[in-house]
Design an enzyme around this catalytic site. Structure first.
Site, PDB file in Angstrom:
ATOM      1  N   SER A  22      -6.218  16.128  43.343  1.00 17.33           N
ATOM      2  CA  SER A  22      -5.707  14.848  42.845  1.00 17.33           C
ATOM      3  C   SER A  22      -4.954  14.139  43.962  1.00 17.33           C
ATOM      4  O   SER A  22      -5.159  14.453  45.138  1.00 17.33           O
ATOM      5  CB  SER A  22      -4.814  15.087  41.623  1.00 17.33           C
ATOM      6  OG  SER A  22      -4.561  13.874  40.954  1.00 17.33           O
ATOM      7  N   ASN A  23      -4.128  13.172  43.632  1.00 13.62           N
ATOM      8  CA  ASN A  23      -3.381  12.415  44.645  1.00 13.62           C
ATOM      9  C   ASN A  23      -2.040  11.973  44.074  1.00 13.62           C
ATOM     10  O   ASN A  23      -1.707  12.296  42.936  1.00 13.62           O
ATOM     11  CB  ASN A  23      -4.223  11.225  45.129  1.00 13.62           C
ATOM     12  CG  ASN A  23      -4.598  10.321  43.985  1.00 13.62           C
ATOM     13  OD1 ASN A  23      -3.744   9.726  43.348  1.00 13.62           O
ATOM     14  ND2 ASN A  23      -5.894  10.242  43.685  1.00 13.62           N
ATOM     15  N   ARG A  24      -1.283  11.228  44.859  1.00 11.16           N
ATOM     16  CA  ARG A  24       0.108  10.922  44.503  1.00 11.16           C
ATOM     17  C   ARG A  24       0.299   9.675  43.648  1.00 11.16           C
ATOM     18  O   ARG A  24       1.420   9.221  43.452  1.00 11.16           O
ATOM     19  CB  ARG A  24       0.944  10.758  45.785  1.00 11.16           C
ATOM     20  CG  ARG A  24       0.954  11.988  46.650  1.00 11.16           C
ATOM     21  CD  ARG A  24       1.877  11.799  47.857  1.00 11.16           C
ATOM     22  NE  ARG A  24       1.578  12.758  48.894  1.00 11.16           N
ATOM     23  CZ  ARG A  24       1.936  14.036  48.844  1.00 11.16           C
ATOM     24  NH1 ARG A  24       2.618  14.504  47.816  1.00 11.16           N
ATOM     25  NH2 ARG A  24       1.608  14.852  49.830  1.00 11.16           N
ATOM     26  N   ALA A  89      -6.347   5.264  41.448  1.00  6.79           N
ATOM     27  CA  ALA A  89      -6.575   5.980  42.704  1.00  6.79           C
ATOM     28  C   ALA A  89      -7.595   7.073  42.384  1.00  6.79           C
ATOM     29  O   ALA A  89      -7.237   8.210  42.062  1.00  6.79           O
ATOM     30  CB  ALA A  89      -5.269   6.564  43.220  1.00  6.79           C
TER      31      ALA A  89
END
Ligand code: CTP
Length: 210
Positions: A22-24, A89
């Site tokens: 995943s991402n921030r 995102a």
């Protein structure tokens, strides 16, 4: 009254039942745009990856995890919407194989994960936009407009909002908004709630008269 589709938040791409890529992304910008549109009296279809913030009251929210789930949900809703804000995102890649069992640690061997590209959700939907509005984001380390402009054309967008890496997860942000001609607007720095109001105005959305 118009109806807008917003993708927001990160996606999670499962490696096994307990792990994911995943991402921030916090989802804040997408949720702030949803609120700004609702304030103007419009309807909002919010398709969101997993985040820790509450969806705005009045938004029709669909919770998803992976990019493939986000695409399926967004495609279902797109036919009834007048525009899209692609704020999610989306993970660029997902594991080529997801293990049904928890993977075990192997102390003495290198582990490699094969990844396959995810579909581009915004580009897929904007390809079928006709006269409808399509707004995307470009998160870039490079502040020049080249990549953002390339994305605007490649994804068939009306506007692209360029922001820096520091925007991810932040409460405040700033945007350089570009259109397909020579239009450039500097928005913010401001709290994302105010920035979202400025963005919605800048792309030409006004209060609903209905
Ligand atoms: N986007 C999308 N689906 C993807 C990738 C991106 O819908 N699989 C959308 C994002 O919501 C955003 C825009 O496309 O509005 C640009 O996203 P960004 O991550 O900046 O660009 P990418 O196209 O993924 O390119 P790169 O990661 O190479 O910069």
């Amino acid at each position: 009254m118009a109806r807008y589709l917003i993708t927001a938040g990160p996606t999670r791409e499962s490696i096994d039942p307990v792990r994911f890529l995943s991402n921030r992304s916090s989802g804040r910008m997408g949720y702030a745009i949803a609120s700004a549109l609702l304030e103007l009296g419009h309807q909002v279809e919010l398709v969101s990856g997993p985040v820790n913030i509450e969806p705005p009251t009045g938004a029709n929210t669909t919770q998803v995890e992976s990019a493939l789930e986000m695409l399926a949900a967004a495609e279902q809703l797109w036919g009834q919407c007048d525009g899209i804000f692609g704020v999610a995102a989306v993970a660029d890649y997902r594991p080529a194989n997801t293990s049904a069992e928890k993977l075990k640690r192997q102390a003495d061997t290198l582990f490699s994960l094969q990844l396959e590209p995810n579909p581009d959700i915004l580009a897929t939907l904007a390809a079928k936009k006709d006269q409808r509005l399509a707004v995307g984001f470009a998160l870039e380390s490079d502040p020049s407009h080249n990549e953002a402009k390339r994305k605007l054309v490649a994804k068939n967008l009306d506007f692209v909002a360029l922001n820096g890496i520091s925007a991810q997860g932040a409460v405040q942000s700033a945007i350089t908004l570009l259109d397909g001609a020579d239009g450039i607007w500097q928005l913010g720095p401001a709290e994302k709630s105010e920035l979202a109001r400025e963005l919605v105005r800048a792309v030409g959305i006004t209060a609903s008269r209905a």
